[in-house]
Design a protein around this motif. Structure first.
Motif, PDB file in Angstrom:
ATOM      1  N   LYS A 127     -13.746  -9.546   9.086  1.00 47.93           N
ATOM      2  CA  LYS A 127     -14.003  -8.646   8.036  1.00 47.93           C
ATOM      3  C   LYS A 127     -12.547  -8.600   7.538  1.00 47.93           C
ATOM      4  CE  LYS A 127     -17.938  -6.224   9.937  1.00 47.93           C
ATOM      5  NZ  LYS A 127     -18.296  -4.763  10.801  1.00 47.93           N
TER       6      LYS A 127
ATOM      7  N   ARG B  87     -28.746  -8.718   8.601  1.00 46.62           N
ATOM      8  CA  ARG B  87     -28.218  -9.542   9.621  1.00 46.62           C
ATOM      9  C   ARG B  87     -28.343 -11.052   9.412  1.00 46.62           C
ATOM     10  NH1 ARG B  87     -24.701  -8.496  13.044  1.00 46.62           N
ATOM     11  NH2 ARG B  87     -25.841  -6.421  13.885  1.00 46.62           N
TER      12      ARG B  87
ATOM     13  N   ALA C  66     -21.258 -14.891   5.548  1.00 45.81           N
ATOM     14  CA  ALA C  66     -20.055 -14.240   6.047  1.00 45.81           C
ATOM     15  C   ALA C  66     -19.125 -15.382   6.484  1.00 45.81           C
ATOM     16  CB  ALA C  66     -20.195 -13.129   7.142  1.00 45.81           C
TER      17      ALA C  66
ATOM     18  N   THR D  19     -16.221 -10.121   0.581  1.00 46.42           N
ATOM     19  CA  THR D  19     -17.718 -10.582   0.636  1.00 46.42           C
ATOM     20  C   THR D  19     -18.648  -9.886  -0.184  1.00 46.42           C
ATOM     21  OG1 THR D  19     -18.122  -9.289   2.624  1.00 46.42           O
ATOM     22  CG2 THR D  19     -17.389 -11.455   3.133  1.00 46.42           C
TER      23      THR D  19
ATOM     24  N   MET E 196     -25.558  -5.450   4.055  1.00 47.80           N
ATOM     25  CA  MET E 196     -26.070  -6.728   4.333  1.00 47.80           C
ATOM     26  C   MET E 196     -27.096  -6.781   5.480  1.00 47.80           C
ATOM     27  SD  MET E 196     -23.354  -9.957   4.655  1.00 47.80           S
ATOM     28  CE  MET E 196     -22.333 -10.793   3.291  1.00 47.80           C
TER      29      MET E 196
ATOM     30  N   PRO F 268     -23.231  -5.011  10.581  1.00 45.32           N
ATOM     31  CA  PRO F 268     -23.152  -6.048   9.519  1.00 45.32           C
ATOM     32  C   PRO F 268     -22.068  -5.683   8.133  1.00 45.32           C
ATOM     33  CG  PRO F 268     -25.268  -5.643   9.915  1.00 45.32           C
ATOM     34  CD  PRO F 268     -24.442  -4.437  10.565  1.00 45.32           C
ATOM     35  N   HIS F 269     -21.979  -6.273   7.461  1.00 42.04           N
ATOM     36  CA  HIS F 269     -21.022  -6.092   6.076  1.00 42.04           C
ATOM     37  C   HIS F 269     -21.603  -4.791   5.483  1.00 42.04           C
ATOM     38  CE1 HIS F 269     -18.525  -9.712   6.888  1.00 42.04           C
ATOM     39  NE2 HIS F 269     -17.709  -9.214   6.144  1.00 42.04           N
TER      40      HIS F 269
ATOM     41  N   HIS G 269     -20.774 -17.417  15.208  1.00 45.84           N
ATOM     42  CA  HIS G 269     -20.426 -15.944  14.570  1.00 45.84           C
ATOM     43  C   HIS G 269     -19.690 -15.137  15.318  1.00 45.84           C
ATOM     44  CE1 HIS G 269     -21.648 -12.453  11.977  1.00 45.84           C
ATOM     45  NE2 HIS G 269     -21.539 -13.361  11.117  1.00 45.84           N
TER      46      HIS G 269
ATOM     47  N   GLU H 174     -28.529 -12.194   6.429  1.00 49.51           N
ATOM     48  CA  GLU H 174     -27.580 -12.533   5.231  1.00 49.51           C
ATOM     49  C   GLU H 174     -25.816 -12.548   5.848  1.00 49.51           C
ATOM     50  OE1 GLU H 174     -29.555 -10.124   1.571  1.00 49.51           O
ATOM     51  OE2 GLU H 174     -28.157  -9.158   3.069  1.00 49.51           O
ATOM     52  N   ASP H 175     -25.733 -11.776   6.912  1.00 51.71           N
ATOM     53  CA  ASP H 175     -24.356 -11.800   7.463  1.00 51.71           C
ATOM     54  C   ASP H 175     -24.195 -13.299   8.224  1.00 51.71           C
ATOM     55  OD1 ASP H 175     -22.009 -11.098   9.250  1.00 51.71           O
ATOM     56  OD2 ASP H 175     -22.368  -9.116   8.236  1.00 51.71           O
TER      57      ASP H 175
END
Length: 745
Positions: A252, A278, A285, A256, A276, A198-199, A192, A280-281
């Protein structure tokens, strides 16, 4: 040059260190903001039998619930139109989006998500590309043949969404001419980008139906186009306002959570924010693509490479997304930075039931370099050749061609960069010590460029403003300011660079691929040069001189040889307001640039504990071919950051899955390198002005991460004599290899 080439501090640094910068989750509006949450699938692969959101809709405090029924029935995708934003027939990864809710607070939104009932029929799943490609494997996309795809998408079969074979020369003949043939397999897992932020997104839809989206993104125009496509809107109905971005590294750029926020805002009539977690990301992602790599290389006994066959299998994830971007890059890099007359590359991109993979700093580069450069070291040792000398014998040179890009290549400095790294590290002078080893690796990236526009205007006080839509990730804004200051003969403090939003900025390239400065810097330089020309035209009339006789420097324009006959730039700015040609301003555009190699060579010293397998990086030397360093301070920071990131991928990082779910989705379990782990990284720049780049600049961010895993793997072998062929090089793997080596004597 007076400004370009100077190591100047980044112009926006005070805003960041004082907390004034506004990141994605920091955006606030005068009107109330709802909190959005997304319901993701708990299964990696399943049919959806029913969705019931009625209880969630009735929960007090819930203002909107959206599913696929609330969006146009549109399939989208950059290369293959294989994705619908909300799943309604089938889910293909854990976390695949099914519904979203907007509520007055986070607790209510989370409760509403739990009230949405979905009935599934669970199907077999695959998180490995090779497994997904096997004959008879359950299809992840049964209707794949019906999807619209670009003409370049070839070789579709079963779960293979792309297959391409590239051939240069005749590998059969090359292997016949070779005196030794080596064949090895390697594996690089999913990793990752581990950006700190995060997003996050905030969306609002006004009475006219126009969506305004605040988002930390590397590609505001791509996000705008994606939202417009998903909602079937004209581009003028979508405005993307980029916030400060807390790291991206390629992660990014794809849509998303942005469409979910827009859908909720449109249905609720209120602004909606989604951030989001962490976990979830990590789960959904766009991480680096896992890859199986097989390398077969034929050589003469003096180390000359005669032929190379490469097979690459990428597990791209549940949807094609940017998978073909990874494949295109892999095709360019697969044979390595070497002159090889006979090459065959077999490249597969397979659907898998995990996150939709995408670009991550040097897409496919570290994986390929790990395999290619590990094998080069193996060959050198088998032939009793110095690893540096073998690389020098085969390294690409000016005018060479490559299988995927053709040629002739220009601005090639592979051998000089390799020698600089070896010399700086004292390659030939080191003293052997028990359990300590030294490794070297050579990497390269082909720096291209994308269509970009930029504007420059001269203000009435002699300062200049730059108008751009490029996102500042790594000091790009400072470098653009330096370029304009150099052209106009002013100081960096006299130039203000503004990143405008998609409604007001001229079209800008993405901040990725090490091409942002090459693309946007060129457009900015051209605009500044046109502004300089206009300055001279206005001044020539006032000074009664020929334009060709004027000099622009030191914040003035004056007659060559007669400095007293001149005007300040402020005076010229004022004169332009009543001059026949009008205010001084220029917008310039550039198109796509040819690929240009940027070379990196790394040497590292490590110590391996034979009792635990733990690796300690003692020293790291990185040499890089940078063209012209617009800002050497920024360049060295980029290289050092990339090395630290690469060390994490080499030694500790891996996304681990169980039943399709990532089981280490936090920084507690997903170990990245920190300042406590990092060695001192010595950076050495090779500077030769390159063609096409502004003042001869090349890309920086990508090449510097590519050789890291291979350099470490080669150093580990040099220390304890064990070769690890799958990343990361964990203590457990190394210890097991040492124990196995000791058993076999």
């Amino acid at each position: 040059m007076k400004v370009v080439g100077q190591g100047l501090p980044r112009v926006e640094i005070l805003e960041k260190v004082t907390g004034e910068s506004v990141f994605g989750a920091d955006v606030r509006l005068a009107a109330p903001i709802l909190i959005g949450k997304i319901l993701g699938s708990p299964h990696a692969h399943a049919r959806i039998k029913s969705i019931d959101a009625r209880k969630a809709e009735r929960l007090p405090g819930v203002k909107a619930v959206v599913t696929a029924q609330d969006l146009p029935p549109v399939k989208y995708g950059r290369f293959v139109r294989d994705e619908e934003y909300f799943a309604h027939k089938k889910v293909r990864l854990v976390g695949d989006k099914i519904a979203a809710v907007a509520a007055i607070d986070e607790e209510t939104a989370e409760e509403a998500i739990k009230l949405i009932k979905v009935e599934y029929e669970v199907l077999p799943h695959f998180t490995d590309g090779v497994e997904a490609m096997r004959e008879g494997a359950a299809l992840i996309h049964e209707e794949y043949d019906q999807y619209q795809a670009l003409s370049m998408v070839e070789g579709r079969k079963g779960n293979i969404c792309y297959h391409k074979q590239t051939v240069q020369g005749d590998t059969n003949r090359g292997f016949q001419e070779a005196e030794r043939i080596f064949e090895h397999s390697f594996y690089a897992p999913m990793v990752h980008q581990t950006y700190i932020e995060p997003h996050a997104v905030l969306a609002r839809v006004d009475a006219s139906g126009k969506a305004t989206v605040w988002v930390p993104t590397q590609a505001q125009f791509f996000i705008r186009a994606s939202i417009a496509e998903i909602f079937q809107l004209p581009l003028i109905k979508v405005r993307v306002i980029p916030t400060e971005i807390g790291g991206g590294f390629g992660g990014k750029m794809l849509p998303t959570i942005e469409p979910a926020a827009v859908a909720l805002a449109r249905k609720s009539g209120m602004a909606v924010q989604i951030v989001m977690s962490r976990a979830e990301d990590f789960q959904v992602a766009n991480p680096r693509t896992p890859c199986h790599l097989r390398y077969k290389t034929g050589v003469k006994l003096d180390g000359t490479i005669m032929a190379r066959e490469v097979e690459l299998v990428f597990g791209t994830g549940a949807y094609c997304g940017n998978g073909l971007v990874i494949c295109q890059r892999a095709e360019m890099l697969a044979s390595g930075p070497y002159r090889i007359p006979n090459v065959k590359i077999d490249l597969f991109c397979a659907y898998t039931n995990h996150a939709n993979c995408g670009p991550y700093r040097a897409p496919s580069g570290p994986q390929i370099s790990f395999a290619s450069e590990s094998q080069i070291d193996i060959i050198a040792r088998e032939l009793n050749l110095d690893p540096v000398e073998m690389r020098l014998k085969n390294a690409i040179e000016e005018g060479d061609t490559t299988p995927a890009c053709g040629g002739p290549l220009k601005s090639v400095h592979a051998k000089e960069t390799l020698l600089k790294a070896a010399e700086a590290a004292g390659w030939k002078e080191r003293r052997r010590e028990k359990n300590r080893g030294r490794g070297i690796a050579l990497g390269y990236w082909l720096v291209g460029g994308m269509a970009s526009s930029a504007g420059v205007k001269l203000n009435e006080d002699g300062t200049a403003t730059v108008m751009t839509g490029v996102i500042d990730l790594s000091g790009t804004v400072t470098s653009l300011g330096q370029i304009v200051a150099e052209v106009l003969g002013v100081e960096l403090d006299d130039v203000h660079v503004r990143t405008a939003d998609s409604d007001f900025a001229p079209h800008s390239t993405i901040s990725a691929g090490s091409q942002a400065l090459r693309s946007m810097g060129s457009a900015t330089k051209w605009a500044a040069e046109e502004v300089k020309k206009q300055i001279m035209e206005v001044a020539a009339d006032k000074l009664e001189a020929e334009v060709s006789d004027l000099v622009v420097e030191g914040k003035r324009v004056y007659v060559k040889g007669s400095p007293e006959r001149g005007l300040s730039l402020g005076q010229v700015g004022q004169l332009s307001l009543t001059h026949k040609r009008g205010p001084i301003v220029s917008i310039q555009s550039v198109s796509i640039f040819p690929n240009q190699p940027a070379i990196s060579a790394h040497v590292t010293d490590v110590e391996v504990n034979p009792e635990t397998g733990a690796v300690k990086v003692l020293r790291y030397v990185a040499a890089q071919d940078v063209g012209t360093a617009i800002n050497p301070l920024s360049v060295m920071g980029q290289v050092q950051g990339a090395v630290i990131q690469g060390l994490g991928q080499a030694l500790t990082e891996e996304c681990i899955f169980q039943n399709g779910r990532m089981i280490n989705p936090t920084f507690l379990d997903y170990k990245i390198f920190s300042s406590l782990d990092a060695p001192r990284v010595e950076v050495h720049l090779v500077e030769h002005a390159a063609e096409d780049g502004p003042f001869g600049a090349k890309g920086i961010g990508e090449p510097s991460i590519i050789p890291v895993p291979a350099a470490v793997a080669n150093a580990v072998y040099d220390a304890v004599g064990v070769r690890i062929s799958d990343l990361p090089l964990t203590a457990e793997k190394i210890l097991m290899a040492i124990q196995e080596k000791n058993k076999s004597g």
